[in-house]
Design an enzyme around this catalytic site. Structure first.
Site, mmCIF file in Angstrom:
data_model
loop_
_atom_site.group_PDB
_atom_site.id
_atom_site.type_symbol
_atom_site.label_atom_id
_atom_site.label_comp_id
_atom_site.label_asym_id
_atom_site.label_seq_id
_atom_site.Cartn_x
_atom_site.Cartn_y
_atom_site.Cartn_z
ATOM 1 N N GLU A 73 0.844 -1.210 0.000
ATOM 2 C CA GLU A 73 0.000 0.000 0.000
ATOM 3 C C GLU A 73 0.881 1.264 0.000
ATOM 4 O O GLU A 73 0.586 2.238 -0.701
ATOM 5 C CB GLU A 73 -0.913 -0.030 1.235
ATOM 6 C CG GLU A 73 -2.046 0.961 1.218
ATOM 7 C CD GLU A 73 -3.025 0.783 0.069
ATOM 8 O OE1 GLU A 73 -3.550 -0.315 -0.098
ATOM 9 O OE2 GLU A 73 -3.244 1.763 -0.686
ATOM 10 N N GLU A 80 1.412 6.347 -7.000
ATOM 11 C CA GLU A 80 0.289 7.245 -7.345
ATOM 12 C C GLU A 80 0.724 8.708 -7.285
ATOM 13 O O GLU A 80 0.401 9.496 -8.176
ATOM 14 C CB GLU A 80 -0.884 7.019 -6.384
ATOM 15 C CG GLU A 80 -1.673 5.761 -6.672
ATOM 16 C CD GLU A 80 -2.731 5.474 -5.609
ATOM 17 O OE1 GLU A 80 -3.404 4.455 -5.735
ATOM 18 O OE2 GLU A 80 -2.861 6.264 -4.646
HETATM 19 N N1 LIG Z 1 -3.023 10.747 -14.547
HETATM 20 C C1 LIG Z 1 -3.756 9.685 -14.885
HETATM 21 N N2 LIG Z 1 -3.740 9.222 -16.155
HETATM 22 C C2 LIG Z 1 -4.483 8.145 -16.501
HETATM 23 N N3 LIG Z 1 -5.283 7.459 -15.659
HETATM 24 C C3 LIG Z 1 -5.328 7.859 -14.389
HETATM 25 C C4 LIG Z 1 -4.577 8.991 -13.920
HETATM 26 N N4 LIG Z 1 -4.837 9.146 -12.590
HETATM 27 C C5 LIG Z 1 -5.681 8.161 -12.264
HETATM 28 N N5 LIG Z 1 -5.982 7.391 -13.313
HETATM 29 C C6 LIG Z 1 -6.896 6.219 -13.328
HETATM 30 O O1 LIG Z 1 -7.817 6.359 -12.272
HETATM 31 C C7 LIG Z 1 -7.698 5.262 -11.339
HETATM 32 C C8 LIG Z 1 -7.872 5.780 -9.933
HETATM 33 O O2 LIG Z 1 -6.822 6.694 -9.643
HETATM 34 P P1 LIG Z 1 -6.451 7.076 -8.153
HETATM 35 O O3 LIG Z 1 -5.291 7.980 -8.159
HETATM 36 O O4 LIG Z 1 -7.663 7.544 -7.442
HETATM 37 O O5 LIG Z 1 -6.001 5.670 -7.616
HETATM 38 P P2 LIG Z 1 -6.787 4.658 -6.687
HETATM 39 O O6 LIG Z 1 -6.459 3.285 -7.185
HETATM 40 O O7 LIG Z 1 -8.200 5.050 -6.528
HETATM 41 O O8 LIG Z 1 -6.065 4.942 -5.364
HETATM 42 P P3 LIG Z 1 -6.362 4.377 -3.944
HETATM 43 O O9 LIG Z 1 -5.266 3.371 -3.716
HETATM 44 O O10 LIG Z 1 -6.260 5.581 -3.099
HETATM 45 O O11 LIG Z 1 -7.747 3.760 -3.960
HETATM 46 C C9 LIG Z 1 -6.304 4.664 -11.610
HETATM 47 O O12 LIG Z 1 -6.250 3.288 -11.263
HETATM 48 C C10 LIG Z 1 -6.155 4.895 -13.112
HETATM 49 O O13 LIG Z 1 -6.839 3.876 -13.844
#
Ligand SMILES: Nc1ncnc2c1ncn2[C@@H]1O[C@H](COP(=O)(O)OP(=O)(O)OP(=O)(O)O)[C@@H](O)[C@H]1O
Length: 130
Positions: A73, A80
């Protein structure tokens, strides 16, 4: 953010490294809901482990699984943040790839922890109730 937090050179003392590492853990805990969830789950599992009187080996498997999930994590959070910094929150196919693979890493570790938890707790709970 004070002057020390703007440092970009290598740490000169171990105490500085420790200080930054602890502040990294604090930020991740504050900002990552999933990390807080994993830590709460670990506390619940530990309480159950005390109640069910786990053996030393069982404790070691539980702790190993929990540490792997938390480390995954933290690594995912770092990935991220790196993607967000590089893309400046704009969509990029490689950013999506990196974030999705990072999420996959956490999922693999979480499934491992679930399997270990089932092997250890299911027979004990079964004997307790039946
Ligand atoms: N800059 C970016 N370009 C392309 N896709 C993105 C981008 N940022 C996020 N994503 C897409 O959105 C999804 C969610 O992004 P986020 O940063 O919220 O991660 P998360 O998996 O929700 O994080 P967490 O671990 O906090 O739940 C990612 O898995 C990706 O598919």
């Amino acid at each position: 953010m004070d002057l020390k937090d703007k440092q970009t050179t290598k740490n000169k003392h171990f105490s500085y490294s420790l200080d930054f590492a602890i502040s990294g853990l604090k930020v991740a805990f504050k900002e990552e809901r999933n990390l807080r969830f994993h830590i709460c789950s670990l506390i619940a599992v530990c309480l159950l482990g005390v109640i069910l009187k786990l053996s030393l080996n069982e404790w070691l498997w539980i702790l190993l699984s929990a540490v792997l999930v938390i480390v995954a994590e933290l690594a995912n959070t770092a990935l991220e943040n790196t993607v967000d910094m590089v893309t400046n929150y704009h969509f990029h196919p490689l950013g999506k790839k990196v974030k999705d693979i990072g999420a996959g890493m956490v999922l693999v570790q979480a499934l491992f922890a679930l399997i270990v938890g089932c092997f250890i707790f299911v027979p004990k709970l079964y004997h307790l109730f039946f």
